[in-house]
Each structure stands twice: as C-alpha cells, then as structure tokens.
Design a protein around this motif. Structure first.
Motif, mmCIF file in Angstrom:
data_model
loop_
_atom_site.group_PDB
_atom_site.id
_atom_site.type_symbol
_atom_site.label_atom_id
_atom_site.label_comp_id
_atom_site.label_asym_id
_atom_site.label_seq_id
_atom_site.Cartn_x
_atom_site.Cartn_y
_atom_site.Cartn_z
ATOM 1 N N ASN A 39 10.616 -5.589 8.590
ATOM 2 C CA ASN A 39 12.023 -4.858 8.347
ATOM 3 C C ASN A 39 11.011 -4.300 7.154
ATOM 4 O O ASN A 39 12.166 -4.436 6.438
ATOM 5 N N ILE A 40 10.800 -3.592 7.208
ATOM 6 C CA ILE A 40 10.947 -2.976 6.168
ATOM 7 C C ILE A 40 10.920 -1.117 7.008
ATOM 8 O O ILE A 40 10.464 -0.966 8.533
ATOM 9 N N VAL A 41 11.849 -0.233 6.017
ATOM 10 C CA VAL A 41 12.145 0.868 6.687
ATOM 11 C C VAL A 41 11.151 1.853 7.053
ATOM 12 O O VAL A 41 10.330 2.362 5.615
ATOM 13 N N ARG A 42 10.405 2.785 7.605
ATOM 14 C CA ARG A 42 9.681 3.802 7.675
ATOM 15 C C ARG A 42 9.842 4.674 7.745
ATOM 16 O O ARG A 42 10.876 5.285 8.372
ATOM 17 N N TRP A 43 9.106 5.765 6.767
ATOM 18 C CA TRP A 43 10.201 6.955 6.496
ATOM 19 C C TRP A 43 9.827 8.371 6.896
ATOM 20 O O TRP A 43 7.530 8.165 6.572
ATOM 21 N N SER A 44 9.374 9.391 8.321
ATOM 22 C CA SER A 44 9.078 10.606 8.122
ATOM 23 C C SER A 44 10.001 11.278 8.005
ATOM 24 O O SER A 44 11.089 11.419 7.839
ATOM 25 N N ARG A 45 9.525 12.528 7.756
ATOM 26 C CA ARG A 45 9.785 14.340 8.135
ATOM 27 C C ARG A 45 10.642 14.584 9.047
ATOM 28 O O ARG A 45 10.287 14.403 9.728
ATOM 29 N N PHE A 46 12.103 14.774 8.411
ATOM 30 C CA PHE A 46 12.412 15.186 9.672
ATOM 31 C C PHE A 46 12.734 16.468 9.907
ATOM 32 O O PHE A 46 13.043 17.666 8.878
#
Length: 1444
Positions: free
Chosen positions: A677-684
């Motif tokens: 339930n963690i949002v994982r971020w990546s570059r757009f």
C-alpha cells in the motif's frame, strides 16, 4: 396556583396518553390542599425554541385593501361533492382540507385542482376541529371518544396522542411544536408539547369555570398562536377576544367588551392574524368579518348588504382562514358550506366601510378587466424545513433563489426582499450580516464565512405592484456546518522537503495550518500530537508518537540522552515543535504526521503529512503551492487535482537567501503497490508527447496543462518536484497529487425532444454521486458565433432540475447539441452529451413580445417571453436573452444586407467584425436616402427591444463564476449587433460588463483556468462590442439612435468649457434651423459623453480581465482570445526574450519588436505582454477628427507581476514596427482620369481641409496609372511653407519597372515631411523614350537629366491620392502623432507604423480631392494666385536643375 384547584372543581379533565409505552397520566398533578398549588416539577413557563415555521398563512395585506363582497361557493351540501363541512383548513401549499360530517371523510382540494379523499373510521364521527402542519401531519379531534389523533405523511394509520373527557372545537400547533386544544364546554384551553416520549397537558387559558374575569372564559371557540407564542382566544359568549402571553394565565382583552377598541362584538367565533399582526375576527352574531390593527378598525366582509339573502353572502359564519394569496375562506353554519372571498388587487377605497359611520356607506370603483394572477413562487435549490434544512459549509459561497411564474396582460413590477433570521432561539432574531449583501434580487448570494454555524430561516417577500397588487412570502431553512481544517506542518502544506542533518527542522502547524471557516487559523483553539517513522519503502514501520521518551525510532542518529526534539511554541501548546539538528540521519527519508483536535468541538479533527529527505549539507526549505488555491484540495498525503484543468504551481525560498544558480522541475508518476500500500514513484517521460505539456521548467513557477492528465488517464498519482541549486548545495521540494474522480453513475435527459425558442425545456439529471458532493449542474451549447471549439453557457443550477429556453438549432432539422456539466465541490466535472433537440423559431411569439416592449404603457396581452424574463430565475432569463438575441442578430444581419444591396455604403452603417472577409461589393455605391431612413427606423425598433433585454440581464445578481459566465454570454449576444445599441444600453451594458470583470477578479485565485478563460472571452466580447457601438456614430460609421437622453437639456455649465462644441453650434446654426441644429448637437454631446464613460469602463475592464488571466499564464505560455470584437494575445516572457520578438495577432497585423530595447528591469525578469486589436478606433476626447473611422485600434502593453505597466522606450533608429488593418468593408474609389488636352499645368492639394489638428500629422500617397504603360514620368512637387532642411529632394521618377500588379505608379511622402505644411502643388512630365531606360538610375542615384530628357505629356493618365497617419492615445484620451511615423509599405488596407513607445494606436486614412489648374482664374483668391506663380517659378527652376 389557585387555578389548578378551580380546574379540578369546575372541569374534571384528566387524561394524557403516552405514545411510547401506552401508559396514561393525569393532566393535572396532585394539589397541595393547603395552598392550592400544583406540586408538578414539570410545569415551566420558559418560552420554547422555534422548531418549525408557521403552518398558517400570514399574508402581507395593504392598509386600504379589501375583499370581494360576494363569496364564491367552494363546497356545500348541494354540490356534486355532497359536502356538509363543519371545519376546514388551508395548508402552506394552498391545499384546502374539509371535514365532511355526512360522508365521514376528509377531502383535500390541491392547488392544481385535483381532489384527494381520506376516509375516517366509522366511529371517528363529528370531528369538529383539525389542524394540518407544514410537515403534512394532520391532527383531528373526535368528539365522541374525547381524543385527538395524529395522521402522519409516512403512515396510513392514525395514532392517539391526547385523551380528554371533552371534545376540542379548535386545534392549533405552534412553531414550538406544541398542540393547543380549545375545550368549548370546559371553558379551558390546554396545550401539550409534541416532542419527546412523554409530554404533559398544561393549561394555556381559562380556569374551567365560566366567568368574565381576565383569567376566565365562556364557551370560547377559535384559537390562534403567533410566532411569539401569544395565544389569541375568541371568547365567544363573553363577546371579546382575549390574548394570553406564554405562561400567563391572565388574559388581555384586545377586542370587544372592556377593550380599548370601540367596536362591539357579538359572539365572535374565530380569530387570525396577518403579517402585520393585525387581528381578523369572525363576528358571528353580527355576521361580518372585521379587522383591528394599528391602522384602525375596518369592516371587510358582510358590512353593507343583507346577510343570508343569497348563497354568495355571509350567513352565520363560524371560521375564517387565509390562503397564501390573502383570499379568505369562510365556513357558514346556516348554509352548510364554504365560501371564498377573493382579495381585490389594487382596490383601495373599493367596497370600504367606516364602522363608525351611521349608516354605513360604500364607495365603488370599476375594477380593471385585465387578467393578472398572483406570482407562483418556487424556491431552489430544493425543499427545506426547520427539521430538514439545506446544508452548506461555512467556507463556501452559497445562494438560494426563487423563480416567479406570472401570467399577466398588464404592466406590473416585482419587488423582492429577503430577510435572514437566526433560529438559535425562535427564528425571530435578524442575522447580523454584511449590509453590502444585496437582499433585493431573486437570488440571494451569501459569501463564505458570512453566517456563523447554526440554523437560519431565509424569508422571501415578493410584492407585485402595478394595476394589480399582491404579496407572497416563502421561506427556506439552511444550516451552516463546519468545513474542516487543513493541518500543514510547513508552509503551504508542501508534500516533500529537503532538510540538512545539521539543521534544525521546525514543524509549525500552529502557523501554517488553515481554518477554511475563518480568515485565519487560531492555534490556541487546538491540541497537537505528532508521530514519525523512517520512510523505508522496502520495510515500512508503523508511525510512533513523538514524546519525551528517549530513543524514538526516527531519532536514532542521536548519541546522547536527549529526546531529539523540543516544544517551540510560546504557550506550551505544542503548536510548533523543533526537530533538533543531529537527530535525523542523512540519506534517509522520514514521514511526520500531526494530529490536531479542536478544544471546543472534539469532532473537528485534521491530519497533516510531510516527507523529509535529509541531506549531509544544510539546504534551506523550498515551499511549493498551487497558484489557484482551490486546485489544491488536501487529501491526507496528497492534493486532489482535477484532470480537466491545468495545474499551475509556484515555489519560493524559505529562510536566508543564497546565490541561486538554477531552478529545475521534474515530473514523476506514481503507482500503488498493493502488497505494501505504498506509492512507488518513477520519472515521467514527457518527451514522447508531440504537444508541449509543461511550461516554466526552469523558473519558480511551473504549469502542467490538462492534456497531461487527459492523455494519461491510467496514471492516478503525480508528483511535481522542484530543485533549487545554489553554489554549494541543492534543495528539493515537491507536491504529491492524486487525480480527483468526477461525479459518477448518473444520467441526464431533456424534455420535450423538440419545441420553439419559447418552449420551456427541462433538463433532469438523476443518480449522480460524488464523495465530495455535487456542487452544481450547467448546460452548454456550442458557440453561437461560429467558433466550434467554444462552448456557451445557457443555464446552471445547484439543483438537478433546470428549466431553460433554447436558441434555434442548425441544419435542416434545426438540431441543437447540448452538453451538461456535473461538477463536484472540488470543481471536478463530468460532461454528458444530451440527445439533439430540435428547436425552431416562433415568429408570432417574438412579434407579440416586440409589440409589448414597444407599448409598455398599453399592454393588453400576455407573452410567454415576458413571463420567462420576469421569472427572476437567472438561468431561465439568461437562456431566454441569449436565444432571443440570437434571433434578433439574424434579423439585423439580414436588414443590413438588404440596406447594402439597396445602395447604402456598408461603411456608413456597420463595422466589420474582426476576422471577416474583405467585402466583394462594388467599389462605388449609389446613395439612397429612402433606404437609409427605412433602415434607421428598423434599427430604432430593434434598439428598443435590446434596451429591454439589456435591463433584464443587467438586473440579475452575480452569484459565482458560473453566474459571471452566464451573464457575460448573454450580454455578448445582446451587444453583438452594435448599431442597435442606444446610449442607455451601452452605458448599462458597460457597467455590467465591468461589474462582471470585478467579480471575476475577486475570484481569480480560486477560479480554474478554463472557467476564467471562458468568462474573459465573453466579457471582452461584450465590452468591446459596446465600445464599437458608442463610437460608430461619432466616427460616421453608424446611425444616431433615438434615446430618452436626446431630449435632455444641456446646462450652460456643460457647454462653458467645451470650446469646440460652442464653435460647432455657432457654425452649424448659420446653415440650418436653430432648433434642429441644437437637437443634433445635443445628441452629439451625449453620444461623446457616453463614449468617454464607456472608454474608461472598457480600460479598467480589460485591465481586470488581464489580471485575472495573467496568473494562469506561465513563461512561454500564450493565451489568445479570438472574437469578432477583440483579438488578444497574452503571454509571459522574460525581458531578454522581448528583443526581436514577432507578435502575430493576424496575418495582416504583425508587430515587430526591435532588437535593442530599454527596460529598467533585470533580463531574466518575467513580464506579461498583451497585444490587442479592436474593430474600430475610439473617437477620443477631442471633437477634431483624426479620420481614423476606417481603422482598427491596436494596443501593446507590458505588465509586471504586480500588474503595474512597465515603461518601454526605444530609439528612432530601432523603433517598434507594426501594421494597423483597416475595415474589411472599405471601398476604394477608382482613379480619376486626367485629360492632357485640358492643357492644365498643376495639381493642387489644400492640406488644411484634411488636417484639422496640428498634433495629428499625415502622410501622402500618390497613385498614377498611365494609359501608355511604357511611359516614364518625372514627379515634382512643392509645399507652400519652406521645405524642411532635412529633405534635399523635391522630385522623383516613376518608372515602368516599379508599377504594381494593377500597373500603377506609387509615390509616398511620410508625415515627417508634411508636418506643418498647408498645401501642396505638383505636376508630372514624361521622360523621352531614349531616356526612360535610365529612369531607375534617375530615381535611385539622383542622376541629372540630359537637356532633352523631359517633354510634354503625350498620353492621358489616372490619378488617386490618399492620406494616412499613425496616432497614439495619450493619458487624456486624445490622439497624438509625435514619436510616430508612417512607413512606405502602407496601402489601402493597412498602415505601416513606427513608434518609440507602447500604447494604444490607430491609423488615419482618407481619400483626397485635388484641383487642376491651367489658368489664373482657377485660383479662388489672391493668396493662391501668388502661391501659383511662386510655385511655377520654383518648379521651372527645379526642372532646369534636373537637366543642367
């Protein structure tokens, strides 16, 4: 109290039924025999709270009003209903309830005419009293069984709520929800509170014994309780009316025996009050109804005729009651029936009797035969009551409104008044609100934070006056609720920040939190607790409370015994804490959470989240926030964002300033990991998009347009991250967003599927759901001006039911495509396309409407259009105005085309819309005076209609941004046909457009870009239409319309300072009738005065619109408005990028900025650049014509971020270059043939005829078309005044190689050469054929001619001359030309201009006449003869020089 003892002795009333457990209880508690006092602990005489609005009508009645003396039989034993009524009631819905004692049923006649029946049980007979509350509950007395039952709207079975051993002959339920029962043969009135599980019956009036004292009654009948809980009793056999204050068992006689009034009563049986608390009494024995009040005593019904003589007369009346319209319903005992006595409208002194006069006299006036029904008032957004009020948050603007349906064939006026009462006690205390809030419009707007928490009653009073008079009252209950608080740990609620390991981190929710319900956050009203955890996405641990214990998991970097934090608040409240340096480990991320709870209301709580990335350096904090505050709605760790709008962010440095090297933004997309339930971020990766999605990537402000979200609907989480890089460190901050979902699962429909523009269509939307609640519904249609990408608002409502009228559809089937937008409270919208609706015109209805508008003083018919326009419903009025204006615009366009086809010059009666195509009409027109007169009459007819539509629109309140959009769209349509706007309409419209701009500007920081742009387009369309309209007649481009102000007299003081106007009057009177001249001058004066007023309103309006839009436009971002009345470009650029910039509003109107500019600002400063083009140049303050009537107006302005204009100058060798277009309908006359056989010598131009203002210089343009295309010419000229020393040549050659496509030679003298000159003489000579090959060399190199180079003219030629000029508008609204000059690329359709400064520009254009002189007699005075001789000598010398 002795009363209770007497009650037991005289009248043994005993029982109350507990409606929960079925137990019965004595009405009176045991009596202390020694004192005669009740021992009950439950008896209280404190006034109760108001729980509901009144259930009986209290109409507003004029002091001189009266009722029809003949009653209309509603029901009796002889009607088809076989009704034998004994009791009746009119509820708040105007439904008439009647007890039929023969059929043992209750009948109800609805106001729609339908009838309902409620069958009573066989043993519920002889019901002599009943009462209907505004909740639909019916209380019915049963004489035989001595009880009162309650029928509820939710149940088909009655419940006994009161047992007594006598029957009630009158019942009443007050606003405190207490039931009163009048026990006739018990000489007592009792009351019982209806709320709760147990209620006690208490005495309200009477002792139970017959008597004439103040405490006693004698066979009383009707009762009435006002909103102050005063009880009025018709004390029948005591021949008086008694009033008992709440809890006071000693009454006051207000009418009859022993009262202050002189009127005698005979067995009064009923009493009621009107809105002014005047007393209406059924005087049973005297068979009349009278009124007693502050304005005296009046007999109303049964005053001057013999009673019981016919069925329409009173006959032993028992009971009377009002309906909502003030009509009186009477039950007559003898006739066994119900009569209705109608309130006569506008009937002062009709059937009025003075009770003190003997014998009674009657005066009668004929009543109008016009039909005019009382308005039917409907409140929105929905039904409400005391117990079920409308719910609003304190932080939101809200409005309630009413629509009126009026059917009337005579002139009338609607007056509106709202009153707001606080219901904390009894809905009688006026609420304390800002007096600037307009309470006289049909829609009442309550700004956010106006009302405190609680319940309010908003009462609307609608007064209809004219030939008819009526008053209607309606009320709505609203409850103001808390909104909630945004808990922010750092400025603006930034989601992610960077902090240094060796830097203190201050978390200060007491300063940075936001109380949405207040103007500021009061930190002392809250408690604070904090939690923290290491934000390791691979191993996320639970949050741990921050307290004074040692070894908190977040502060593992500390080696000492310190907790790692301290309270930094000044009052020990923990409203601010400091995480001490060295507590947080570098290269780690920590999550902090604050929990705040309100001390006064523990249910008010909020959470604030923050991620902190810790670096080894000491970076300062960067705060990030939304430019439009409403676009950032907190949702725990995220901000909500609407996918339909752009996101504009700003960032700022917090703390001590450092030398900044660069700023950069990075965009990340997030995906929720379901396992953790963690949002994982990546570059757009935005480089894959073909469209530019981001602006300001290297500035403090950043914008992502809505295309980003629309093209990537699968991405729910977004992070916008900014990095400030300094010389030795960098600091990063970010805002995290989650996509807000629009309303779901509903549908919308429109009925009927087809109709005309007078059909009232209904849009119904049902089953829409949104977690953030539905805010409103709005209806749009594709642009009515031909721009298919633009949508025009037709209507909006907070309710899902919208009534509107529609414009005529397009295509062979007249289909109209409509869109409904459903929006939640966070402005996230869902659009629904409705099925196409077929809408056609209704010529008959439009003609009727026009006839009514033109004959307002003599109306004899009704109109559905008038009914809609007077409804008070903003959406209905707006849609009607838009639809009608569209039809009138079509009609006006056709009239214009017909007038032009009949020979009228288009430029004399119209202005070409921007973007229109060049006219293909003939270059010459034949003036037809009859056509012009007929056309002017049609203009004045439609101008009167537009006046009416303008007043209807301008009177509407501005409620919110939707209201701005709706009214602006309506005004844009009304003003579209500019030659039909009178001065009255122009000024009224300009004021309203300015007001709309002001309201939009107030809401600029909370209005989404799309809404702001839509509103700006329509407002700018409106205001520029009006500018064109008021200037057109002054610029000789339109007709002076009839206007009421034409007939005003100008005071001498208005003329004194107007020297030009005085000169104009004196010169004009010489040539015409003095009175007609003065009338014309008067018209001119007021037109010019209005034009100046409108010019100022337009200037400030455009400034406000620019400011409202500017906050949405980032660096490199450009916003364009392309409407028929305005072309505007608004962009944000840096100062250094301004050099050499090209601004292209249209293909034929480029603006070239010079490469070297002089601005006293740093090169990287962001400024806003606005360029505009309007279709007609304003006349300016001076009456001296600039001859700009064929020109558009162009403006160029620079603004700083604070909206202050930036001074801009450049040198004359590097000026600003621009082209000003002319009107597309401009007709260029043909060249004039010059016959050489006439043996003329010179051409002559009198410049004084064309230059009337020395401040306005002109250039001259010569066009020569030879009959023999092989000829070359020498063109030579001379000015009367001495030639400027800067000019060293006065001749030029015209060569075949340089002719235009039309085989025309051109020559140009710019305004710097002609400045100060009064006249010009010139001539042409042919070059010999042997020398014409060298013509170009003569022209460019100034070669001298050979002796035989020139010869006399051998071929005819054609000649055309025109002047042009470049002017700017100074601060006094005067046109000037200094610092401007005309360029050589000027032609018939645009002027090339050069300027050294920025302002508003226009151009001069005029075709010039010239004289041909071949003998001395051609000169009309000696001065010109002298000039001729001097010129001839000079020119001869010039030719000699050429051949020398």
């Amino acid at each position: 109290m002795r009363l209770f003892f007497n009650a037991l002795r005289c009248f043994n009333i005993i029982w109350l039924l507990n409606n929960i457990n079925g137990q019965t209880t004595s009405i009176l508690n045991p009596i202390d025999s020694s004192s005669g006092t009740s021992m009950s602990k439950n008896v209280s005489f404190v006034k109760p709270e108001v729980k509901q609005s009144s259930s009986v009508h209290k109409p507003i009645i004029s002091s001189c009003e009266s009722w029809n003396t003949s009653g209309i039989i509603i029901a009796n034993s002889s009607t088809n209903n076989s009704t034998s009524p004994f009791s009746a009631f009119v509820d708040m819905n105007n439904t008439l309830y009647v007890i039929d004692k023969i059929s043992n049923t209750m009948r109800a006649w609805l106001k729609t005419g339908n009838e309902l029946k409620l069958t009573l049980k066989n043993n519920d007979t002889l019901s002599t009293a009943f009462f209907v509350t505004n909740h639909g509950n019916i209380f019915i007395n049963n004489d035989n069984h001595s009880h009162v039952k309650r029928w509820t709207s939710a149940s088909n079975y009655p419940m006994i709520i009161m047992y007594i051993n006598r029957g009630c002959n009158s019942l009443f339920v007050d606003v405190g929800n207490s039931l009163y029962c009048s026990i006739n043969d018990g000489h007592l009135v009792v009351r019982m509170h209806l709320d709760g599980n147990y209620s006690q019956i208490l005495p309200a009036a009477g002792t139970g014994c017959i008597g004439l004292t103040a405490m006693m009654l004698n066979h009383q009948s009707g009762i009435y309780v006002n909103t102050n809980f005063d009880l009025y009793v018709a004390d029948t056999r005591n021949d008086r009316i008694q009033r008992f204050g709440y809890g006071d068992l000693s009454g006051t006689t207000v009418a009859g025996k022993s009262s202050a009034s002189s009127v005698a009563l005979n067995n009064p049986t009923s009493v009621m009050l009107d809105a002014d608390d005047r007393l209406y009494i059924v005087d049973h024995g005297n068979q009349r109804i009278i009124r007693i009040g502050h304005d005296g005593i009046r007999c109303l019904i049964g005053c001057s005729t013999k009673q019981c003589a016919s069925s329409d007369q009173l006959c032993h009346p028992l009971t009377a009651m009002f309906d909502a319209h003030g009509n009186i319903f009477v039950i007559n005992q003898q006739q066994n029936g119900i009569q209705k006595y109608s309130l006569l409208i506008n009937s002062c002194e009709e059937t009025t009797v003075d009770l003190k006069a003997e014998p009674p006299t009657t005066t009668t006036k004929p009543f109008s035969t016009h039909s005019c029904a009382q308005p039917n008032v409907v409140l929105f957004p929905g039904q409400s009551s005391y117990n079920s009020p409308l719910q609003f948050r304190r932080s939101q603007d809200f409005y309630v409104g009413a629509s009126f349906k009026v059917k009337c064939d005579t002139l009338f006026t609607i007056q509106i008044k709202w009153n707001i009462f606080n219901c904390t006690m009894n809905c009688s205390v006026p609420a304390n609100i800002d007096p600037s809030i307009d309470k006289t419009t049909s829609e009442l707007m309550i700004p956010a934070r106006t009302l405190t928490y609680g319940l309010y009653e908003l009462i609307l009073t609608v007064t209809m006056t004219g030939k008819h008079y009526s008053v209607t009252k309606q009320s709505v209950f609203v409850k103001i609720n808390p909104t909630g608080t945004t808990a922010n740990l750092v400025p603006y609620g930034t989601s992610v920040i960077t902090s240094g390991e060796e830097r203190n981190l201050v978390l200060d929710p007491g300063t940075h939190s936001i109380d949405l319900d207040e103007n500021s956050f009061n930190a002392s009203d809250w408690t604070y607790s904090y939690q923290c955890r290491v934000y390791d996405t691979k191993n996320l641990k639970p949050l741990t409370t921050i307290d004074n214990s040692i070894g908190h998991p977040c502060f593992f970097n500390r080696k000492d015994k310190h907790p790692g934090w301290q309270d930094s608040s000044t009052d020990g409240s923990l409203s601010s804490i400091t995480i001490l340096s060295g507590s947080l480990k570098a290269d780690h991320t920590f999550q902090f959470v604050v929990y705040i709870t309100n001390l006064r209301n523990a249910t008010l709580r909020a959470l604030g989240y923050l991620l902190v990335k810790v670096e080894i350096t000491r970076p300062s904090m960067i705060a990030v926030a939304c430019v439009i505050s409403s676009m950032c709605s907190p949702n725990q760790e995220y901000q909500y964002i609407n996918p339909s709008t752009q996101v504009a962010l700003f960032s700022e440095y917090v703390g001590q300033s450092h030398t900044l090297s660069s700023i950069s933004w990075t965009i990340h997309q997030g995906q929720n990991d379901s396992s953790t339930n963690i949002v994982r971020w990546s570059r757009f990766n935005h480089l894959s998009s073909s469209q530019k999605l981001f602006y300001g990537m290297n500035t403090s402000n950043f914008t992502a347009i809505n295309t980003l979200f629309l093209q990537n609907p699968e991405i729910i989480y977004w992070r916008f991250e900014v990095t400030y890089t300094f010389s030795n460190e960098a600091s990063m901050s970010a805002l995290n967003f989650i996509i807000n979902q629009p309303p779901q699962n509903g549908s919308c429909s429109i009925t009927p599927p087809n109709g005309t523009i007078t059909t009232v269509f209904t849009v119904n939307c049902s089953d829409w759901h949104d977690d953030d609640e539905i805010k409103d519904y709005s209806v749009y249609v594709k642009s009515l001006t031909g721009n298919s990408s633009e949508q025009i608002m037709l209507a909006f409502k907070p309710a899902s039911h919208i009534e509107l009228q529609l414009p005529v559809g397009t295509g062979p089937h007249s289909f109209l495509n409509l869109t409904v937008q459903i929006r939640d409270r966070l402005n996230c919208a869902r659009e629904v396309q409705l099925k196409p609706v077929a809408v056609t015109a209704d010529s008959a209805a439009i003609d009727t409407f026009m006839n009514i508008v033109q004959n307002l003083d003599n109306i004899n018919t009704s109109s559905p259009i008038i009914e809609a326009l007077t409804s008070g419903d903003q959406s209905l009025v707006g849609s009607v105005v838009t639809s009608l204006a569209q039809e009138f615009n079509k009609k006006s366009k056709q009239d214009l085309e017909n007038a032009i086809a009949d020979g009228t010059d288009a430029t004399s009666i119209s202005i070409s819309p921007l973007g229109s195509q060049r006219s293909s009409n003939s270059s010459s027109v034949t003036k037809n005076n009859t056509t012009v007169i007929d056309y002017a009459e049609r203009l004045n007819t439609l101008a009167g209609v537009r006046d009416y539509l303008m007043k209807c629109t301008a009177s509407l309140a501005i409620l919110n941004v939707n209201s701005v959009k709706l009214l602006a769209a309506s005004l844009a349509q009304v003003t579209q046909t500019t030659n039909e706007l009178t001065r009255t309409s122009s000024l009224l419209g300009a004021q309203k457009c300015h007001q709309l701009a002001v309201e939009l500007h107030k809401r600029a920081r909370t209005t989404p870009y799309e809404d702001a742009r839509s509103a700006v387009v329509q407002i700018s369309h409106c205001i520029n239409n009006i500018v064109t309209a008021v200037n057109a007649p002054l610029q000789q481009r339109g007709v002076f319309l009839n206007d009421s102000s034409t007939h005003e007299n100008i005071g001498s003081d208005e003329y004194e300072d107007d020297l030009e106007l005085n000169d104009l009057i004196l010169n004009s009177i010489k040539d015409g009738d003095e009175e007609s001249v003065k009338t014309s001058i008067r018209t001119l004066y007021y037109q010019r005065k209005t034009a100046n007023q409108v010019a100022e309103l337009a200037r400030t309006t455009l400034s406000l619109l620019t400011s409202s839009l500017k906050i949405h436009v980032n660096v490199e971002q450009q916003l364009q408005v392309n409407s028929p009345s305005l072309l505007m470009s608004l962009e944000t650029i840096t100062v250094d990028s301004l050099a050499g910039k090209l601004i292209q509003l249209t293909d034929n109107a480029p603006i070239y900025m010079p490469k070297n500019i002089q601005i006293n600002l740093p090169k990287d400063t962001s400024v806003s650049l606005r360029a505009t083009i309007q279709p007609l140049a304003p006349i300016g303050t001076s009456t001296s014509h600039a001859n700009s009537n064929m020109s558009t107006a162009m403006s160029l302005t620079l603004f700083q971020s604070n909206n202050v204009e930036v001074p801009f100058t450049t040198s004359s060798d590097q000026p600003i270059e621009f082209f000003i277009p002319r009107d597309q309908n401009l007709l260029i006359p043909p060249l004039i043939a010059q016959n050489i056989t006439s043996n003329f010598t010179f051409h002559y131009i009198d410049l004084n005829k064309y230059v009337t203002n020395s401040n306005l210089t002109v250039s001259l343009h010569f066009e020569v078309q030879p009959m023999d295309l092989n000829l070359s010419y020498l063109f030579i000229y001379r000015f009367e005044q001495s030639y400027p020393t800067s000019v060293n040549r006065r001749w030029s050659t015209l060569c075949p190689l340089n002719v235009t496509n039309e085989n025309i030679h051109t020559y140009f003298l710019d305004n710097r050469q002609t400045a100060g000159q009064q006249s010009l003489i010139f001539r042409f000579e042919e070059l010999n054929r042997t020398d014409f090959q060298q013509c170009e060399q003569y022209r460019t190199k100034q070669n001298t001619f050979t002796s035989n180079a020139l010869k006399n003219l051998t071929s005819d030629y054609k000649l055309r001359i025109y002047s042009s000029g470049c002017y700017y508008l100074d601060k006094h609204n005067n046109w000037q030309s200094d610092g401007l000059w005309v360029g050589p690329l000027t032609d018939h359709y645009r002027t090339q201009c050069y300027s050294t400064h920025l302002t508003t520009f226009t151009s001069h254009f005029r075709m010039l006449s010239f004289g041909n002189y071949w003998k001395e007699g051609a000169f009309y005075n000696r001065r010109n003869l002298t000039l001729f001789n001097e010129t001839k000598t000079t020119l001869d010398q010039t030719w000699a020089n050429c051949s020398s």
